[in-house]
Design an enzyme around this catalytic site. Structure first.
Site: not given
Length: 977
Positions: A633, A639, A750
């Site tokens: 979360e 998720v 990322d």
């Protein structure tokens, strides 16, 4: 009528003692300043008698001239003008500034309270341009109004009496001037005002030095910035990587802004203190190129006799090997090997020696062995010649790294001289011959067959023919023969032969015989060879009858028919299976071709982001989805683990990423962008998109489910449970996925272990494409305007300039490699982001993790090259990792650990020489925290207790891995050094 104010002189004294405002940062060039006038100003007064008046006040023995006007008692409208003398502007500045210092009396402070009729607290400023002095004609209509000047603070009689009168300062600018000069005019409509001083000036950017470049005095332009090219200082050159001559921009306010490019000191020079010039490297120091920041001290055994040296030359007798840079110390050839000795076993010789006493300062010593065979004794001058091809050296005769060699194929009765030379990479640069040690040997009289094997040439029921490798004597009169010893269960005998071959006869059929052989020389017999067993053939069988022959033939035909039937059956079944697989492959290829035919695009090209996502992802019916438990979360969504059952397909486990309805628009855009990017790829190492839900809230992205979750958490749970080969395979998968991304011009931005997912088969897949962007081409760049940056994973050029490329992703991949090899440790430990950035700029790189294979750490360092052009591409990384995976022996070499390079922990306040205050803190810093309990059990609670530990002590404590012992002992040695 009296035009001066009551108490005017006292008021002026208070004004003159008030502090002046500080100067501006830009350089100001004064055109006129009444406060510095040496005599009466002589300005034009209109009307001359009843309007403005000039007053003089002595301050520190210097007269100060000013104007005042207070027509309050006159009544009615006031129209008093004061015009300055002609002010020469010249041809330079197109904009000038006027600074006024004045006071205004409060109208309410006059008798009556409300103030006299027509009293005001403002006056007006005018100007007129002219190319020359127009004399005493005022010409009011030609003046243009600049502004109405109002006082921020007016004064009263009470303020005057208490000494609290404050000076007002007004500054305004006159732009787009075109004439050679101008006049200023002051219009008083009815205020009681004192004009203490008037200063007219313009601003310019002052002469300065920035980035070792000189920039001259520069006038601002009529509007905008003026670009000025700088000149590199003496012994400075334009910096590597700069786009051209260094430049700065002069602003309208006279300040230097927006520096572009810089200069660097040329080789042999370094920046002086204060960065205002370049000074020559002193003697004993050098600077080889512009990539080196400072002059460096000459390496060992090299000198720089003059100032400004770009390289240090080696001392006499010392050299640098080819390929070694000027930063490498000079070395010399090694001395001769020590204590050369030998041992023999028959004609096999073993040579041994010890390393040279003087290695020359190098560790790449190689040995070579020369062999000479001599008639007589070599020391007595007997003729010698190189040994023939029959002499073999094991492992080799040259390029030896060990101090032993085995020599085979020597002849008995022969004299040999062996010379062992020690060399390193600089030996060929020295004019003298390599240092060597020699040894003369007489091989003696006997030949040993202990290392040879007897071979069977032919066997029969009553005969055996054997052979073996033998030698022939080289010295005249040296006769060789061989003696065989043969035995079985019932008998034994000896047999003499002259050649290394024998035919044994009169043997028993189907019987095992043991045979060994030795040489016979005039000086006596040699040792026997190992025993060899040979068996004679069985006696010949009787002939088959006719019926038996028919039966054998029938059986053979039946077997052949059976084999043919089996072959035909399997061939037909295999053909059907191949046809089925071909149909399946055709279906899959058609589906993949449709996917790969889509162009790679960014969601930015779509006006409706949801429509852009649907072009690359399937819109799923929410009824097909079963949402189960939360597995993650965040601030704007959760998720879930769930199940997806498509029509006419089996149910499969999926991950469901949701976006809250309250999320900002920017997050909604990036959410759909991530789905668009995933939908464009079908790669085994990129997270697969199953579909999206955009027509109902909340919006969802459905992907395949990765059983082992994020890579960093997975590694922490399985520390030391994965073999190096498994870790390399995981890295290979990540490199493969990133190669696919970069090959289609995407930059991830990322890349970190937390954004790599692992399935149940340990297959790693790249995920989290929220920051991923599409580049214009393979070598393109993406420049961001803001947002957070993961400092510990980001390349230095991306941190400094916010420019991202595929090379910046390669830097991040090197950090991911470090995370994998350290089983999920945090990069750079507890260092702050500012410390990380400074350390990287200073050349610091992460040390190798515990037991890190040397090839992998070299690959990490290649990814961390400061110059992004020197970093490998993902295709090269993938190929290198594949090579390591096919050669697991290369992973056995462990990277060297430097005890001086450890990650800083929060507390570094230990005793002198030991920058740790506890044993546990020290063990954490060298990645050996697993042994904290071992040290506590041994009673080692303070850092002083560990200084005398030895390898034997560590073994007794249960620390037995050689690599871990080496790391701990190296760190302890670092404290002592």
């Amino acid at each position: 009528m009296e035009r001066r104010w009551p108490l005017g002189l006292a008021l002026l004294l208070l004004l003159l003692c008030a502090p002046l405002p500080p100067g501006a940062r830009a350089e100001e060039v004064t055109l006129m300043d009444t406060s510095t006038a040496q005599g009466e100003l002589g300005w034009l007064l209109d009307p001359p008698e009843t309007g403005w008046s000039e007053v003089q006040q002595m301050l520190n023995g210097t007269p100060l001239y000013m104007y005042q006007d207070c027509p309050i008692q006159e009544g009615g409208d006031t129209d008093h003008w004061l015009r300055s003398n002609w002010i020469y502007r010249g041809e330079e500045a197109s904009r000038i500034y006027v600074e006024l210092q004045f006071t205004v009396r409060d109208c309410k402070s006059f008798p009556g309270g409300a103030g006299p009729l027509g009293c005001k607290e403002t006056f007006n400023l005018f100007y007129m341009e002219s190319d020359q002095d127009v004399g005493i004609q005022l010409r009011r209509p030609l003046f243009q109004k600049v502004t109405t000047v109002a006082a921020d603070q007016s004064f009263t009689i009470r303020d005057l009496a208490s000494g609290s009168v404050k000076l007002n300062v007004e500054r305004c600018s006159l732009g787009h001037l075109t004439r050679r000069g101008l006049y200023l005019a002051f219009h008083n409509p009815g205020s009681c005002v004192a004009l203490v001083s008037v200063r007219v000036f313009y601003q310019r950017c002052a002469e300065t030095v920035h980035g070792l470049a000189h920039f001259p005095d520069t006038l601002p332009g009529p509007g905008g910035l003026v670009e000025v090219a700088g000149t590199c200082l003496s012994h400075a050159q334009i910096s590597l990587g700069s786009s051209g001559t260094p430049r700065m921009h002069c602003s309208p306010d006279g300040e230097w802004l927006v520096p572009v490019g810089q200069c660097q000191c040329e080789p042999g020079y370094e920046e002086s203190s204060g960065n205002v010039g370049c000074t020559a490297c002193p003697t004993g120091f050098y600077r080889v190129d512009m990539n080196t920041l400072r002059c460096l001290k000459c390496p060992q055994h090299s000198i720089a006799e003059s100032e400004g040296s770009t390289i240090c030359t080696c001392e006499n007798g010392h050299y640098r090997a080819p390929g070694e840079g000027p930063q490498v110390a000079c070395t010399r050839p090694p001395s001769a090997p020590q204590n050369l000795s030998f041992s023999t076993s028959g004609t096999q010789l073993s040579l041994r020696w010890e390393p040279p006493r003087d290695t020359g300062g190098r560790h790449d010593i190689r040995y070579s062995v020369e062999c000479l065979q001599c008639r007589g004794i070599a020391q007595d001058g007997g003729p010698c010649q190189p040994c023939g091809k029959g002499v073999h050296f094991s492992p080799a005769a040259s390029g030896l790294t060990t101090s032993t060699v085995q020599v085979q194929g020597l002849e008995p009765y022969a004299n040999y001289t062996f010379t062992v030379k020690s060399q390193n990479r600089v030996s060929g640069l020295d004019s003298s011959s390599p240092s060597s040690a020699s040894l003369s040997i007489n091989m003696g009289h006997a030949e040993s067959l202990s290392g040879l094997s007897l071979k069977l040439v032919k066997k029969e029921p009553r005969q055996l023919e054997l052979t073996w490798a033998g030698s022939r004597p080289r010295n005249p009169g040296g006769n060789l023969s061989y003696e065989l010893h043969v035995l079985n269960q019932d008998e034994e005998w000896h047999q003499m032969v002259l050649e290394p071959r024998v035919l044994l006869t009169k043997l028993q059929p189907d019987t095992t015989y043991i045979v060994r052989v030795r040489t016979l020389t005039p000086l006596g017999p040699g040792p026997f060879s190992p025993d060899h067993e040979f068996r004679t053939s069985p006696p010949v069988s009787r002939s088959l009858t006719g019926g038996e022959i028919v039966a054998v033939i029938f059986g053979l035909l039946l077997g052949i028919a059976l084999l043919i039937g089996i072959y035909v059956f399997r061939s037909r079944r295999g053909q059907r299976q191949r046809q089925q697989r071909q149909r399946e492959r055709t279906t899959n290829v058609d589906r993949e071709d449709k996917l790969w035919l889509k162009p790679y695009v960014d969601l930015q090209a779509y006006e409706d982001p949801a429509q852009g996502a649907l072009d690359f992802a399937q819109e799923l019916d929410p009824a097909w989805l079963i949402v189960d438990t939360v597995i993650g979360e965040g601030e704007f969504g959760e998720v879930y683990r769930g199940a997806l059952r498509l029509p006419s397909q089996d149910c499969k486990t999926v991950a469901i990423k949701t976006l809250k309805d309250t999320s900002p628009d920017g997050y909604w855009w990036n959410f759909l962008r991530e789905a668009t990017i995933m939908g464009q790829f079908n790669h085994p190492h990129i997270l697969r998109l199953e579909g999206v839900i955009t027509k109902r809230k909340p919006i969802m992205i459905i992907t395949e489910f990765m059983e082992n979750g994020a890579l960093d958490a997975f590694l922490k749970e399985r520390e030391d449970q994965l073999a190096p080969g498994q870790l390399v395979a995981m890295l290979l998968g990540i490199a493969s996925g990133m190669n696919c991304l970069s090959g289609h011009n995407y930059v991830h931005r990322d890349l970190a272990a937390r954004n790599i997912l692992v399935n149940q088969n340990l297959c790693c897949k790249v995920s989290d494409f929220g920051l991923t962007r599409l580049l214009d081409d393979f070598d393109g760049t993406y420049e961001t305007q803001g947002g957070k940056i993961p400092i510990r994973w980001t390349a230095p050029e991306a941190i400094a300039h916010r420019i991202f490329t595929t090379a910046s992703d390669v830097w991040s991949f090197g950090i991911v490699m470090w995370e994998v090899l350290s089983f999920g440790d945090k990069p750079y430990g507890e260092m702050s982001n500012q410390e990380v950035m400074k350390s990287i700029e200073d050349g610091y790189r992460l040390p190798p993790p515990v037991d890190c294979p040397a090839p992998l750490y070299e690959l990490m360092k290649n990814c961390w090259a400061y110059d992004r052009a020197r970093r490998p591409h993902f295709l090269q990384l993938q190929a290198h990792l594949e090579q390591l995976l096919t050669d697991p022996h290369s992973l056995r070499t462990i990277a060297n650990f430097d005890p001086r390079v450890t990650l800083r922990l929060p507390s570094l306040s230990g005793s002198d020489g030991i920058p740790y205050r506890s044993v546990s803190e020290w063990l954490e810093s060298i990645r050996m925290k697993r042994y904290i309990l071992h040290f506590r059990s041994a009673g080692l609670d303070t850092m002083e207790c560990v200084l005398e530990l030895t390898a034997e002590d560590l073994t007794q404590m249960g620390i037995t891995l050689p690599g871990h012992q080496k790391r701990i002992l190296c760190s302890i040695q670092g404290f002592k050094d």
